[in-house]
Design a protein around this motif. Structure first.
Motif, mmCIF file in Angstrom:
data_model
loop_
_atom_site.group_PDB
_atom_site.id
_atom_site.type_symbol
_atom_site.label_atom_id
_atom_site.label_comp_id
_atom_site.label_asym_id
_atom_site.label_seq_id
_atom_site.Cartn_x
_atom_site.Cartn_y
_atom_site.Cartn_z
ATOM 1 N N TYR A 1 0.766 -1.332 -0.496
ATOM 2 C CA TYR A 1 -0.031 0.167 -0.046
ATOM 3 C C TYR A 1 0.753 1.244 -0.012
ATOM 4 C CZ TYR A 1 -3.023 -3.284 1.164
ATOM 5 O OH TYR A 1 -4.275 -5.053 1.809
ATOM 6 N N CYS A 2 0.158 2.135 -0.912
ATOM 7 C CA CYS A 2 1.131 4.019 -0.328
ATOM 8 C C CYS A 2 0.260 4.658 0.262
ATOM 9 C CB CYS A 2 0.956 4.409 -2.008
ATOM 10 S SG CYS A 2 2.187 5.897 -2.070
ATOM 11 N N ALA A 3 1.182 5.571 1.189
ATOM 12 C CA ALA A 3 0.936 6.038 2.349
ATOM 13 C C ALA A 3 1.053 7.496 2.092
ATOM 14 C CB ALA A 3 1.769 5.493 3.495
ATOM 15 N N PHE A 4 0.049 8.783 2.002
ATOM 16 C CA PHE A 4 -0.257 9.800 1.898
ATOM 17 C C PHE A 4 0.188 10.629 3.883
ATOM 18 C CE2 PHE A 4 -1.555 7.559 -1.664
ATOM 19 C CZ PHE A 4 -0.049 8.005 -2.501
ATOM 20 N N LEU A 5 1.474 10.918 3.938
ATOM 21 C CA LEU A 5 1.013 12.137 5.033
ATOM 22 C C LEU A 5 0.678 13.306 5.016
ATOM 23 C CD1 LEU A 5 1.343 11.137 8.295
ATOM 24 C CD2 LEU A 5 3.302 12.080 7.808
ATOM 25 N N ILE A 6 -0.468 13.897 5.479
ATOM 26 C CA ILE A 6 -1.124 15.043 5.786
ATOM 27 C C ILE A 6 -1.034 15.158 7.097
ATOM 28 C CG2 ILE A 6 -2.487 17.098 5.029
ATOM 29 C CD1 ILE A 6 -1.777 14.874 3.059
ATOM 30 N N GLN A 7 -0.499 16.632 7.359
ATOM 31 C CA GLN A 7 -0.300 17.160 8.712
ATOM 32 C C GLN A 7 -0.534 18.523 8.716
ATOM 33 O OE1 GLN A 7 3.691 15.527 10.560
ATOM 34 N NE2 GLN A 7 2.762 14.259 11.781
ATOM 35 N N LYS A 8 -1.292 18.853 9.849
ATOM 36 C CA LYS A 8 -2.263 20.331 9.769
ATOM 37 C C LYS A 8 -2.741 20.530 8.407
ATOM 38 C CE LYS A 8 0.516 21.686 14.210
ATOM 39 N NZ LYS A 8 1.340 22.315 15.039
ATOM 40 N N GLY A 9 -2.709 19.990 8.085
ATOM 41 C CA GLY A 9 -3.528 20.407 6.879
ATOM 42 C C GLY A 9 -2.344 20.489 5.808
ATOM 43 N N LYS A 10 -0.664 20.198 5.385
ATOM 44 C CA LYS A 10 0.290 20.118 4.969
ATOM 45 C C LYS A 10 0.648 18.870 4.400
ATOM 46 C CE LYS A 10 4.272 22.345 4.372
ATOM 47 N NZ LYS A 10 5.444 23.156 4.615
ATOM 48 N N PHE A 11 0.776 18.292 3.100
ATOM 49 C CA PHE A 11 1.311 17.204 2.821
ATOM 50 C C PHE A 11 2.976 17.196 3.058
ATOM 51 C CE2 PHE A 11 3.598 15.591 -1.179
ATOM 52 C CZ PHE A 11 3.394 13.723 -0.621
ATOM 53 N N LYS A 12 3.418 15.840 3.062
ATOM 54 C CA LYS A 12 4.375 15.822 4.623
ATOM 55 C C LYS A 12 5.623 14.924 3.535
ATOM 56 C CE LYS A 12 4.034 18.330 7.756
ATOM 57 N NZ LYS A 12 5.401 20.109 8.045
ATOM 58 N N GLY A 13 5.024 14.078 2.891
ATOM 59 C CA GLY A 13 5.492 13.514 2.154
ATOM 60 C C GLY A 13 4.959 11.909 2.058
ATOM 61 N N LEU A 14 5.263 10.777 1.575
ATOM 62 C CA LEU A 14 4.442 9.438 0.611
ATOM 63 C C LEU A 14 5.838 8.595 1.045
ATOM 64 C CD1 LEU A 14 5.476 7.913 -1.677
ATOM 65 C CD2 LEU A 14 3.905 9.960 -2.969
ATOM 66 N N GLY A 15 5.016 7.418 1.663
ATOM 67 C CA GLY A 15 6.155 6.457 1.107
ATOM 68 C C GLY A 15 5.285 4.958 1.444
ATOM 69 N N PHE A 16 5.735 4.188 1.341
ATOM 70 C CA PHE A 16 4.617 2.047 0.908
ATOM 71 C C PHE A 16 5.025 1.054 2.241
ATOM 72 C CE2 PHE A 16 6.169 4.253 -3.003
ATOM 73 C CZ PHE A 16 5.152 3.323 -4.090
ATOM 74 N N TYR A 17 3.837 0.632 2.459
ATOM 75 C CA TYR A 17 3.951 -0.627 3.717
ATOM 76 C C TYR A 17 3.658 -1.957 3.887
ATOM 77 C CZ TYR A 17 -0.718 1.109 4.443
ATOM 78 O OH TYR A 17 -1.845 1.428 4.537
ATOM 79 N N ASP A 18 3.137 -3.322 3.405
ATOM 80 C CA ASP A 18 2.594 -4.237 3.954
ATOM 81 C C ASP A 18 1.795 -4.783 5.000
ATOM 82 O OD1 ASP A 18 5.184 -4.639 5.085
ATOM 83 O OD2 ASP A 18 5.591 -5.802 3.717
ATOM 84 N N LEU A 19 1.865 -3.941 6.186
ATOM 85 C CA LEU A 19 1.367 -4.649 7.727
ATOM 86 C C LEU A 19 1.151 -3.219 8.043
ATOM 87 C CD1 LEU A 19 4.545 -6.262 9.258
ATOM 88 C CD2 LEU A 19 2.810 -6.956 8.125
ATOM 89 N N ASN A 20 -0.122 -3.924 8.114
ATOM 90 C CA ASN A 20 -1.592 -2.585 8.630
ATOM 91 C C ASN A 20 -1.023 -1.637 10.442
ATOM 92 O OD1 ASN A 20 -3.462 -2.627 6.905
ATOM 93 N ND2 ASN A 20 -4.219 -4.624 7.674
ATOM 94 N N HIS A 21 -0.351 -3.139 11.048
ATOM 95 C CA HIS A 21 0.354 -2.146 12.322
ATOM 96 C C HIS A 21 1.422 -1.008 12.475
ATOM 97 C CE1 HIS A 21 4.550 -4.726 12.538
ATOM 98 N NE2 HIS A 21 4.494 -3.612 12.049
ATOM 99 N N GLN A 22 2.110 -1.262 11.134
ATOM 100 C CA GLN A 22 2.687 0.332 10.887
ATOM 101 C C GLN A 22 2.224 2.098 10.397
ATOM 102 O OE1 GLN A 22 4.227 -1.949 7.105
ATOM 103 N NE2 GLN A 22 6.223 -1.275 8.020
#
Length: 362
Positions: free
Chosen positions: A298-319
């Motif tokens: 899966y690909c995750a996109f991190l948004i903090q305080k309304g601002k895009f911080k970056g993206l990354g890939f993961y395969d375990l939900n606990h991450q």
């Protein structure tokens, strides 16, 4: 996908009606088959059945052919047949490119990036570059000695990476990146009776009351209409109707009477806030989850305080549940008004797998 599970790479020549619709119907509210054919008045039966969806796609394709006054669809089909005319080097480059979503980079003999782009089918797009006519295209073809690529799986990830790479590299054959990817915006304000109002205007540097942005005024009007219907907001309060008394939607039961002071400001404003919450990233702390580069990723996109911080890939939900692990998985990227525009526009028109609210107190 099923062929990939079995270890085969199944490929057929295709035309993508989504890509064609995005080009020929740029102001459409959504490019999903159901919403698109409904907005175009195309009659469909047996939706979500193979036969019904196939007929709907055929009718849509015929309409797109009619709207394609420059005959780009036919020209692209003809160009696709010229693969045999490519040089051996170009044939090797096309053969090595994946038929998957991602960002591709065209390099000259010194390894410099002279063009880059995104595509949902990198192989097809690279082939189009090698078969395109025109002086600029022929110079690019002549100078390209190698093509590298980065698979993303997610189209949103491809869009954001393309923007980041264009801003960083400024390749000689790419058009200059606009400083602002949007022209209009939706703003919020408060009228003299304390009702929250939504206003469309040309985008400016003022971010305080900005809700979301658009490439054209038509796109802004489409969302305004959608919000009005979805949250039963008042056209008169939002400046769409100039009626002296109640707006037309009140007569139709689509407005609760804020235009004639029959609805309390608290209840009306609560629905406006719900609309803003749905269609804006402002002040949000969320993770957007979309498909990754392979099955189970899966690909995750991190948004903090309304601002895009970056993206990354993961395969375990606990991450995702541990903010510290999540931040270690994310590749930092520069978030600005343009990345916010890219993400909000994508979320309005496409579906992602899920959106997770972050617990900022952890």
């Amino acid at each position: 996908t099923e062929f990939r599970r079995l270890g085969y790479n199944f490929e057929r020549k295709t035309l993508c009606t989504v890509e064609l619709a995005q080009k020929l119907l740029p102001d459409a509210e959504s490019y999903s088959l159901g919403k698109l054919v409904r907005s175009l008045g195309i009659a469909v039966s047996d939706r979500h059945r193979a036969n019904g969806d196939a007929l709907a796609t055929l009718k849509l394709f015929k309409l797109l052919l009619d709207k394609d006054s420059d005959k780009e669809i036919l020209r692209d089909v003809v160009k696709a047949e010229t693969l045999g005319e490519l040089s051996p080097r170009q044939l090797d480059i096309v053969d090595s490119a994946p038929s998957e979503t991602g960002v591709y980079y065209m390099h000259n003999k010194d390894g410099d990036i002279i063009y880059l782009g995104k595509s949902s089918n990198i192989k097809k797009r690279v082939n189009q570059h090698f078969t395109k006519s025109g002086n600029r295209a022929r110079r690019l073809q002549k100078e390209t000695k190698r093509v590298s690529f980065e698979k993303t799986g997610s189209e949103l990830a491809a869009q954001l990476k393309e923007y980041e790479e264009l801003r960083r590299n400024k390749p000689k054959y790419n058009h200059r990146l606009k400083s602002r990817l949007f022209s209009h915006a939706l703003y919020q304000s408060i009228d003299e009776k304390d009702y929250l109002t939504l206003d469309i205007a040309s985008a400016n540097a003022v971010q305080e009351n900005l809700i979301t942005t658009f490439k054209s005024i038509h796109g802004a009007k489409n969302l305004m209409s959608k919000i009005r219907n979805e949250f039963k907001l008042c056209d008169k309060i939002n400046g769409v109707s100039k009626a002296k008394n109640n707006c037309g939607n009140y007569d139709d039961g689509q407005c609760h009477g804020a235009c004639i002071d029959k609805e309390a400001t608290e209840t009306y404003n609560a629905r406006v806030q719900q609309a803003i919450e749905k269609y804006s990233l402002k002040n949000k702390n969320i993770v957007i989850v979309d498909k990754g580069r392979a099955i189970g990723e899966y690909c995750a996109f991190l948004i903090q305080k309304g601002k895009f911080k970056g993206l990354g890939f993961y395969d375990l939900n606990h991450q995702l549940n541990n903010i510290h692990i999540l931040e270690s998985l994310i590749t930092p990227m520069n978030g600005d008004a343009n990345t916010k525009h890219i993400i909000e526009t994508f979320l309005r028109k496409r579906r992602v797998l899920k959106v997770i609210e972050l617990n900022t107190t952890v």
